[in-house]
Write an enzyme that holds these catalytic residues in place. Structure first.
Site, PDB file in Angstrom:
ATOM      1  N   TRP A  51       0.817  -1.201  -0.103  1.00 50.58           N
ATOM      2  CA  TRP A  51       0.116   0.092  -0.028  1.00 50.58           C
ATOM      3  C   TRP A  51       0.741   1.270   0.106  1.00 50.58           C
ATOM      4  O   TRP A  51       0.532   2.278  -0.571  1.00 50.58           O
ATOM      5  CB  TRP A  51      -0.910   0.067   0.977  1.00 50.58           C
ATOM      6  CG  TRP A  51      -1.792  -1.041   1.032  1.00 50.58           C
ATOM      7  CD1 TRP A  51      -1.990  -2.288   2.082  1.00 50.58           C
ATOM      8  CD2 TRP A  51      -3.068  -1.324   0.155  1.00 50.58           C
ATOM      9  NE1 TRP A  51      -2.968  -3.145   1.455  1.00 50.58           N
ATOM     10  CE2 TRP A  51      -3.685  -2.705   0.319  1.00 50.58           C
ATOM     11  CE3 TRP A  51      -3.136  -0.622  -0.937  1.00 50.58           C
ATOM     12  CZ2 TRP A  51      -4.464  -3.018  -0.670  1.00 50.58           C
ATOM     13  CZ3 TRP A  51      -4.064  -1.004  -1.956  1.00 50.58           C
ATOM     14  CH2 TRP A  51      -4.872  -2.371  -1.620  1.00 50.58           C
TER      15      TRP A  51
ATOM     16  N   ASP B 219      -2.446   6.491   5.894  1.00 52.69           N
ATOM     17  CA  ASP B 219      -3.430   5.479   5.491  1.00 52.69           C
ATOM     18  C   ASP B 219      -3.721   4.509   6.393  1.00 52.69           C
ATOM     19  O   ASP B 219      -2.977   3.854   7.080  1.00 52.69           O
ATOM     20  CB  ASP B 219      -2.860   4.620   4.407  1.00 52.69           C
ATOM     21  CG  ASP B 219      -3.984   3.749   3.787  1.00 52.69           C
ATOM     22  OD1 ASP B 219      -4.847   3.438   4.292  1.00 52.69           O
ATOM     23  OD2 ASP B 219      -3.404   2.943   2.851  1.00 52.69           O
TER      24      ASP B 219
ATOM     25  N   LYS C 156     -13.122  -1.843   6.212  1.00 52.11           N
ATOM     26  CA  LYS C 156     -12.741  -2.621   7.282  1.00 52.11           C
ATOM     27  C   LYS C 156     -13.299  -2.379   8.483  1.00 52.11           C
ATOM     28  O   LYS C 156     -14.181  -3.410   8.985  1.00 52.11           O
ATOM     29  CB  LYS C 156     -11.283  -2.394   7.740  1.00 52.11           C
ATOM     30  CG  LYS C 156     -10.369  -3.352   6.538  1.00 52.11           C
ATOM     31  CD  LYS C 156     -10.332  -3.101   5.359  1.00 52.11           C
ATOM     32  CE  LYS C 156      -9.366  -4.024   4.334  1.00 52.11           C
ATOM     33  NZ  LYS C 156      -9.213  -3.513   3.088  1.00 52.11           N
TER      34      LYS C 156
HETATM   35  C1  LIG Z   1      -4.065  -0.182   3.961  1.00 52.92           C
HETATM   36  C2  LIG Z   1      -5.112   0.062   2.962  1.00 52.92           C
HETATM   37  N1  LIG Z   1      -4.847   0.856   2.227  1.00 52.92           N
HETATM   38  C3  LIG Z   1      -5.650   1.058   1.040  1.00 52.92           C
HETATM   39  C4  LIG Z   1      -6.479  -0.005   0.667  1.00 52.92           C
HETATM   40  C5  LIG Z   1      -7.306   0.130  -0.686  1.00 52.92           C
HETATM   41  O1  LIG Z   1      -8.539   0.242  -0.376  1.00 52.92           O
HETATM   42  P1  LIG Z   1      -9.678   0.480  -1.588  1.00 52.92           P
HETATM   43  O2  LIG Z   1      -9.913  -0.918  -2.191  1.00 52.92           O
HETATM   44  O3  LIG Z   1     -10.869   0.962  -1.071  1.00 52.92           O
HETATM   45  O4  LIG Z   1      -9.095   1.332  -2.579  1.00 52.92           O
HETATM   46  C6  LIG Z   1      -6.525  -1.081   1.349  1.00 52.92           C
HETATM   47  C7  LIG Z   1      -7.321  -2.279   0.820  1.00 52.92           C
HETATM   48  O5  LIG Z   1      -7.437  -3.426   1.351  1.00 52.92           O
HETATM   49  C8  LIG Z   1      -5.641  -1.187   2.445  1.00 52.92           C
HETATM   50  O6  LIG Z   1      -5.710  -2.274   3.186  1.00 52.92           O
END
Ligand SMILES: Cc1ncc(COP(=O)(O)O)c(C=O)c1O
Length: 276
Positions: free
Chosen positions: A21, A88, A112
């Site tokens: 991420w 994030d 989540k």
């Molecule tokens: C830490 C983190 N950031 C970003 C995301 C991306 O989320 P989205 O699918 O809503 O873009 C996730 C998805 O699992 C995540 O765990």
């Protein structure tokens, strides 16, 4: 949106690289400006949260992913940074108490610990709103959303209604302090099963996530497949690790009840007894 709004010309963003991420975030920052990776655990497949780094006082901001959903690591101590800290927090928001004063901006996808997918929660320190250029597209400028109480466009009302129900549920449980205690107990029970003889943890102890317990079955991919299949049959679904890393992963977000942890641990012990 973060780099578009917060990047200051010529002032590279400090990033601590802790997994996929963060890597995606680095790619996005680079579209706008420079990145300075001040620490990374990539050389060991992101098995830990780095602790040896120094911040650039001139950075536009400092960027972290507080919980690494895929690698199974989590920042246990949020650092104090000389520049606005951006996190994030998609996979561990509201799982524990945090010192909100340490952050310049927090963003989190709802899916989540907050509610249904389709809503993203953003908390931004007011003074940072001055940074956004008027040339940004209207929807991409944080000021638009602040100035219009998040009602510039039609918001996903059902998701927001559900968020409120989740917040009420959290408060009934005793708030962040209580959920943190419950999450620590839940995670400990699973990590206690992973002693390195049969189940192994690729994650260093002090970096282990309370939300995503990543584990493997020692030297045995075939047995891992069997574990996931048998678990599924026993009603324990979703134990397959993320497709990019394989292995096993128990995602035990706020909504996962203590009873499910008891069932998981019983299953893990039984599986070990039958296959060790
Ligand atoms: C830490 C983190 N950031 C970003 C995301 C991306 O989320 P989205 O699918 O809503 O873009 C996730 C998805 O699992 C995540 O765990």
């Amino acid at each position: 949106m973060v780099p578009m709004n917060l990047y200051l010309e010529g002032r590279a963003v400090d990033v601590i690289s802790t997994g996929s991420w963060t890597k995606k975030a680095i790619k996005e920052i680079k579209r706008v400006g420079d990145v300075s990776i001040i620490a990374s655990s990539e050389e060991s497949n992101f098995s830990y949260i780095p602790s040896d780094f120094s911040f650039n006082a001139n950075a536009s901001y400092t960027y972290i992913t507080s919980n690494n959903t895929i690698a199974g690591t989590q920042w246990s101590d949020i650092p104090t940074t000389p520049t606005p800290l951006v996190a994030d927090m998609s996979s561990d928001i509201f799982s524990r108490e945090i010192d909100i004063n340490k952050f310049g901006l927090i963003f989190a996808g709802a899916q989540k610990n907050i509610g249904p997918s389709g809503v993203t929660l953003v908390i931004i320190r007011k003074d940072l709103l001055k940074r956004s250029s008027e040339n940004l597209g209207t929807m991409l400028n944080y000021n638009t959303h602040v100035d219009n109480q998040s009602l510039y466009n039609t918001p996903p009302t059902f998701g927001i209604y559900m968020m409120n129900l989740v917040f009420e549920w959290l408060e009934e449980k005793g708030g962040l302090n209580a959920i943190e205690r419950i999450n620590k107990e839940k995670a400990k029970k699973v990590y206690d099963c992973i002693d390195g003889n049969f189940y192994i943890s690729p994650v260093e102890k002090e970096s282990r996530s309370l939300m995503n317990v990543v584990f493997r079955i020692k030297n045995n991919d075939e047995l891992e497949k069997k574990f996931i299949q048998e678990a599924e049959t026993a009603g324990l679904s979703g134990l397959k690790g993320h497709r990019s890393v394989g292995g096993c992963r128990a995602s035990i977000y706020n909504a996962c009840p203590e009873e499910s942890i008891t069932e998981l641990v019983t299953f893990m012990k039984d599986f070990e007894a039958r296959h060790r």
